[in-house]
Each structure stands twice: as structure tokens, then as C-alpha cells.
Scaffold this motif. Structure first.
Motif, PDB file in Angstrom:
ATOM      1  N   HIS A   1       4.818  13.921  -4.659  1.00 26.47           N
ATOM      2  CA  HIS A   1       4.976  12.705  -3.852  1.00 26.47           C
ATOM      3  C   HIS A   1       4.083  11.649  -4.500  1.00 26.47           C
ATOM      4  O   HIS A   1       2.983  11.371  -4.032  1.00 26.47           O
ATOM      5  N   ASP A   2       4.587  11.095  -5.589  1.00 26.45           N
ATOM      6  CA  ASP A   2       3.802  10.235  -6.479  1.00 26.45           C
ATOM      7  C   ASP A   2       4.037   8.768  -6.124  1.00 26.45           C
ATOM      8  O   ASP A   2       5.133   8.232  -6.341  1.00 26.45           O
ATOM      9  N   PRO A   3       3.048   8.070  -5.584  1.00 30.11           N
ATOM     10  CA  PRO A   3       3.240   6.660  -5.199  1.00 30.11           C
ATOM     11  C   PRO A   3       3.431   5.731  -6.382  1.00 30.11           C
ATOM     12  O   PRO A   3       3.934   4.615  -6.225  1.00 30.11           O
ATOM     13  N   MET A   4       3.070   6.191  -7.582  1.00 29.95           N
ATOM     14  CA  MET A   4       3.221   5.335  -8.757  1.00 29.95           C
ATOM     15  C   MET A   4       4.682   5.056  -9.059  1.00 29.95           C
ATOM     16  O   MET A   4       5.025   3.977  -9.568  1.00 29.95           O
ATOM     17  N   LEU A   5       5.563   5.991  -8.744  1.00 36.13           N
ATOM     18  CA  LEU A   5       6.985   5.808  -9.038  1.00 36.13           C
ATOM     19  C   LEU A   5       7.566   4.678  -8.203  1.00 36.13           C
ATOM     20  O   LEU A   5       8.277   3.802  -8.715  1.00 36.13           O
ATOM     21  N   ALA A   6       7.301   4.708  -6.896  1.00 34.36           N
ATOM     22  CA  ALA A   6       7.817   3.652  -6.025  1.00 34.36           C
ATOM     23  C   ALA A   6       7.233   2.294  -6.399  1.00 34.36           C
ATOM     24  O   ALA A   6       7.929   1.270  -6.385  1.00 34.36           O
ATOM     25  N   PHE A   7       5.940   2.296  -6.743  1.00 39.67           N
ATOM     26  CA  PHE A   7       5.321   1.042  -7.175  1.00 39.67           C
ATOM     27  C   PHE A   7       5.985   0.500  -8.432  1.00 39.67           C
ATOM     28  O   PHE A   7       6.340  -0.677  -8.509  1.00 39.67           O
ATOM     29  N   ALA A   8       6.165   1.363  -9.440  1.00 41.97           N
ATOM     30  CA  ALA A   8       6.777   0.911 -10.697  1.00 41.97           C
ATOM     31  C   ALA A   8       8.182   0.380 -10.466  1.00 41.97           C
ATOM     32  O   ALA A   8       8.573  -0.649 -11.040  1.00 41.97           O
TER      33      ALA A   8
ATOM     34  N   ASN B   1      -5.643  13.005 -15.344  1.00 34.68           N
ATOM     35  CA  ASN B   1      -4.876  14.223 -15.123  1.00 34.68           C
ATOM     36  C   ASN B   1      -4.598  14.479 -13.635  1.00 34.68           C
ATOM     37  O   ASN B   1      -4.467  15.609 -13.195  1.00 34.68           O
ATOM     38  N   ALA B   2      -4.517  13.375 -12.866  1.00 37.28           N
ATOM     39  CA  ALA B   2      -4.271  13.494 -11.432  1.00 37.28           C
ATOM     40  C   ALA B   2      -3.097  12.634 -11.008  1.00 37.28           C
ATOM     41  O   ALA B   2      -2.970  11.476 -11.437  1.00 37.28           O
ATOM     42  N   ILE B   3      -2.233  13.212 -10.161  1.00 36.40           N
ATOM     43  CA  ILE B   3      -1.204  12.415  -9.507  1.00 36.40           C
ATOM     44  C   ILE B   3      -1.899  11.542  -8.467  1.00 36.40           C
ATOM     45  O   ILE B   3      -2.691  12.040  -7.671  1.00 36.40           O
ATOM     46  N   PRO B   4      -1.651  10.237  -8.449  1.00 38.18           N
ATOM     47  CA  PRO B   4      -2.375   9.364  -7.519  1.00 38.18           C
ATOM     48  C   PRO B   4      -2.095   9.698  -6.055  1.00 38.18           C
ATOM     49  O   PRO B   4      -0.979  10.097  -5.695  1.00 38.18           O
TER      50      PRO B   4
ATOM     51  N   ASP C   1       0.852  -1.190   0.000  1.00 39.50           N
ATOM     52  CA  ASP C   1       0.000   0.000   0.000  1.00 39.50           C
ATOM     53  C   ASP C   1       0.891   1.243   0.000  1.00 39.50           C
ATOM     54  O   ASP C   1       1.455   1.634   1.024  1.00 39.50           O
ATOM     55  N   PHE C   2       1.047   1.840  -1.180  1.00 41.74           N
ATOM     56  CA  PHE C   2       1.859   3.051  -1.349  1.00 41.74           C
ATOM     57  C   PHE C   2       0.940   4.272  -1.248  1.00 41.74           C
ATOM     58  O   PHE C   2      -0.005   4.397  -2.035  1.00 41.74           O
ATOM     59  N   THR C   3       1.214   5.187  -0.306  1.00 42.40           N
ATOM     60  CA  THR C   3       0.378   6.370  -0.139  1.00 42.40           C
ATOM     61  C   THR C   3       1.218   7.639  -0.259  1.00 42.40           C
ATOM     62  O   THR C   3       2.201   7.814   0.475  1.00 42.40           O
ATOM     63  N   GLY C   4       0.826   8.488  -1.193  1.00 41.75           N
ATOM     64  CA  GLY C   4       1.544   9.741  -1.420  1.00 41.75           C
ATOM     65  C   GLY C   4       0.648  10.942  -1.247  1.00 41.75           C
ATOM     66  O   GLY C   4      -0.117  11.030  -0.279  1.00 41.75           O
ATOM     67  N   GLU C   5       0.699  11.848  -2.218  1.00 46.14           N
ATOM     68  CA  GLU C   5      -0.094  13.077  -2.147  1.00 46.14           C
ATOM     69  C   GLU C   5      -0.756  13.314  -3.498  1.00 46.14           C
ATOM     70  O   GLU C   5      -0.080  13.427  -4.522  1.00 46.14           O
ATOM     71  N   ALA C   6      -2.073  13.377  -3.487  1.00 50.86           N
ATOM     72  CA  ALA C   6      -2.799  13.656  -4.729  1.00 50.86           C
ATOM     73  C   ALA C   6      -2.568  15.104  -5.146  1.00 50.86           C
ATOM     74  O   ALA C   6      -2.500  15.997  -4.310  1.00 50.86           O
ATOM     75  N   ASN C   7      -2.444  15.300  -6.466  1.00 52.97           N
ATOM     76  CA  ASN C   7      -2.215  16.654  -6.948  1.00 52.97           C
ATOM     77  C   ASN C   7      -2.512  16.702  -8.439  1.00 52.97           C
ATOM     78  O   ASN C   7      -2.812  15.677  -9.070  1.00 52.97           O
TER      79      ASN C   7
END
Length: 426
Positions: free
Chosen positions: A252-259, A289-292, A235-241
Motif C-alpha cells: 500500500h505504497d502512497p508514492m504511486l498515487a502521488f506520482a 529501502n523502505a516503502i513510505p 496527504d497520502f497515507t499508506g503502509e510502511a514496509n
């Protein structure tokens, strides 16, 4: 037909007739018109339809139908003049549920072959001296609630009822709520205290999930073991933006750490001749168009031995934490289910090989796929028969087994059933 020692064996033509009619009855159930795959999730309409089909199969054969406290279905063929509860039974079967857009054979092949085997024994005038049961275990795939082999795990005590009832599907519905909606009683879930008395042996016939048999040109194999395996939620949690208005350095994009973790998992698996897969991912808010804000992903990991599996998962987890730290996000990792290695006992396998000697040398192979037979192995004697998968594709609409090989499997199961119950023509 007869073996070299004079004992009768199942006629392949009779096996074809018995198998094909049953197979056709369920081919359309739960099949998606767009993908061609099956969506037979636990306690869904498709699952309930298949349960009624199972009930009908039992009734057509005058077998006693039972749904146990955990939703597992049993069809009992009791010997003449049998009094009391079944004991020491020969049990065979598999499961009816599927993964999302799964194939037709994974699970149902074993149940159709089991009922076909019963038909073949009756056609030969065989009356069993011990009970025979066909079983359909509930929610083997874990596609809806995230934990595999729920029915067999509850029955053996490997899964606590309290934990099972709190499991949620993608819509937030708990298992307890799902059971209540279909008229079952969640409060009844728990260990089947009669399991070890009622089941003398469990033989599961299943499509091969891999391509070993095609490479050695054999329609059947016996299982030696099941690799240890498990599922972990990351469970990767960052900041939506805003995807356009937010500078890269401010994200603070959780998709990067996941990838990055996906690539790490592949590298760790390659280094250990194991497998590690992120196959299920939920992204929130999931806007173009949203950072997760959040990425939830499930790791499926398997290896030839426990120490290798543990080392691989620990290294994947450590790398994921490192990626999360670099990107300034939070990470939680939870083990949803872990199944240790299963070494199938040699005696049932020896008896199967002896009974099927008329088919020639039958390969003995391990499997990396989990099965109800593996869950039951700590409680009762178990064994598995695999039917050739010529492409090796599984958990996909392209999964396939040649009808001739399916007929061989059903006939082989009938021969094993007949030999095990020490039955002779009446």
C-alpha cells in the motif's frame, strides 16, 4: 532631465548611484554558498538582519520607523509641520523574504528601488505634501509556514490570527513560537484598523516573473491583474514496509498515487492553459529501502479565472482520490490558502501611465504570481510596476534583471512618487 511638458524627471545616472549602493549592502545576506540562492525565511537570522538593514535605511533618511502589530515594517517620510498620524499616504515597497534558494530580486528589488526613489526626490529638493512610506511586508513568500503574504493578509483581515499563530514550519515550530523567540508579541497579531486611513495608494515595483517584457523589448510594464491561485496539501497515507521483502501485490505504497496525481495535474493544466505544480514533498520515513508510510505534497495551482481554477483543482483532487482507492491508501486534501482574481483598478494605472509617458508606450500585462499588492487591493487603491526579466526565470538562483533596467525602474518609481504627492522643488 525634463519631460516634453517641462516637468523634471529622475536622472538615470542619479538613479543608478542611489540604487547600486543600497543593492550592494544586502547581496550577501542569506545567500547560500553552495547553491548561490537565497534562504531568507521569515523570522530567521537572515530576515532579522534585513530588518535591521531596513531600520538603518530609515534612520539614514530621518524617516520614522514603525514595526506594526503583524511584523510589517514602515519607514515614514512626513511633510514638514505634519501633525498627527499619517493619512492618505503614497506607499511603495515589497518584501524581504525569499523562497528556498530563491533569487536576489524577488521582493528586495521593490524595497531598494523605493529607498532610492526617496533619495532621488530629496536630491531634487522635493518636499512631499502628503506622507510617503516605504513598506516591507512580512513573510510574503510563505516559505517557512506554508501560507503566502502572512503580513498583508493579517493586516487586511484575510487571515485570522488564530489560524496564523498555529501554522508550523518543517521543524514543527509554530508561528507563535517563532515570534516569541525573536521578541515579538503573538497576541498582537490582527487587523490593522488604520490601514485604509493611512494608505492612500500602494504601488509595488517587482521583478517580472515571466518573460513577456523581453519579447516586446520593454524595460517596464504595468500590471492589469493577478490570476486566482492557491495552495492545497495532499496527504497520502499508506503502509510502511520493507522495499525488498514485500511483494508488489501486498503493498500500500502512497508514492504511486502521488506520482499519478503529479501527471494528472500536468495534464489538467495543459488542457486549460493554466499551471499546476507539486513543488514541495515530504516523505516519511524517507528511507532508501523502505516503502513510505506517508507522502505529503503541496499543489500550487493558478488559472486565468476562478471557474477554471476551481474546475482544475477539483479534477486533480478527484483523480488523486481514484488513485488512492486503487492503491488501498488514505487521502486527505486541505486548502491552505486560496486567493481570488485581482483586477487592479484602472485609475491608479492610468495615472502611472500618464506620469511615465516620457518613456513611451508601457505594456500592460497580467501576472500569475501573487503579491502583497493583490492582498491589499480590496482595502486600498493598488498598482504594480514590473521590471524586465530577460530569461523569465524566477524563484531560482538564476533569476536576473539587468542593472540598467533596475535603474529605469527606480527612476520611474521616483517620477510616480513625485507626481503623486503633488510636490514641487522647494
Amino acid at each position: 532631465m525634463s519631460r516634453a511638458d517641462g516637468r523634471a524627471v529622475a536622472d538615470p545616472h542619479a538613479a543608478a548611484a542611489a540604487f547600486d549602493s543600497l543593492w550592494e549592502e544586502i547581496l550577501a545576506v542569506g545567500r547560500d554558498g553552495g547553491t548561490g540562492g537565497y534562504r531568507r525565511y521569515a523570522w530567521s537570522d537572515a530576515d532579522l538582519t534585513l530588518r535591521e538593514w531596513f531600520r538603518g535605511c530609515a534612520g539614514a533618511r530621518s524617516m520614522d520607523l514603525e514595526e506594526d502589530r503583524n511584523g510589517n515594517l514602515w519607514a515614514w517620510w512626513l511633510p514638514r509641520d505634519w501633525v498627527g498620524d499619517p493619512k492618505g499616504a503614497f506607499v511603495t515597497g515589497s518584501h524581504l523574504d525569499s523562497v528556498p534558494d530563491g533569487g536576489a530580486f524577488d521582493g528586495p528589488l521593490g524595497i531598494v528601488a523605493a529607498f532610492a526613489a526617496v533619495d532621488l526626490l530629496r536630491a531634487r529638493g522635493i518636499e512631499p505634501s502628503i506622507p510617503i512610506a516605504v513598506v516591507a511586508f512580512s513573510d510574503e513568500e510563505g516559505a517557512r509556514f506554508g501560507v503566502a503574504c502572512i503580513g498583508s493578509q493579517l493586516a487586511t483581515g484575510a487571515l485570522a490570527p488564530e489560524r496564523a499563530l498555529g501554522l508550523r514550519d518543517i521543524d514543527g515550530i509554530t508561528l507563535a513560537e517563532a515570534l516569541t523567540r525573536v521578541g515579538r508579541r503573538p497576541d498582537r497579531l490582527g487587523v490593522d484598523t488604520t490601514l485604509t486611513e493611512r494608505v492612500g495608494v500602494f504601488i509595488e515595483l517587482h521583478i517580472e516573473q515571466g518573460r513577456a517584457l523581453d519579447l516586446v523589448d520593454s524595460p517596464l510594464a504595468l500590471a492589469s491583474s493577478i490570476w486566482p491561485h492557491g495552495r492545497w496539501e495532499f496527504d497520502f497515507t499508506g503502509e510502511a514496509n520493507h522495499a525488498g521483502a514485500t511483494r508488489l501485490v501486498d503493498r500500500h505504497d502512497p508514492m504511486l498515487a502521488f506520482a499519478s496525481t503529479v501527471h494528472t495535474a500536468r495534464a489538467e493544466a495543459v488542457a486549460r492553459s493554466a499551471v499546476a505544480t507539486f513543488g514541495k514533498v515530504l516523505v516519511s520515513p524517507n528511507g532508501t529501502n523502505a516503502i513510505p508510510l506517508r507522502v505529503r505534497a503541496w499543489l500550487d495551482a493558478r488559472a486565468a479565472d476562478q471557474s477554471t481554477l476551481e474546475l482544475m483543482v477539483s479534477r486533480i483532487t478527484a483523480a488523486a482520490r481514484g488513485h488512492a482507492t486503487v492503491d488501498g491508501i488514505d487521502l486527505q486534501v486541505v486548502a491552505e490558502s486560496i486567493t481570488p482574481i485581482v483586477e487592479f483598478p484602472p485609475e491608479p494605472r492610468r495615472r502611472l501611465a500618464q506620469t511615465l509617458a516620457h518613456l513611451g508606450d508601457i505594456p500592460v500585462i497580467p501576472t500569475a504570481a501573487g503579491h502583497d499588492a493583490g492582498i491589499l487591493s480590496d482595502s486600498v487603491p493598488t498598482a504594480m510596476l514590473f521590471v524586465r526579466n530577460p530569461t523569465g526565470v524566477s524563484h531560482s538562483p538564476a533569476e536576473y534583471a539587468d542593472p540598467v533596467d533596475c535603474h529605469v525602474g527606480a527612476a520611474a518609481l521616483a517620477d510616480v512618487m513625485a507626481a503623486w504627492v503633488a510636490a514641487e522643488p522647494a
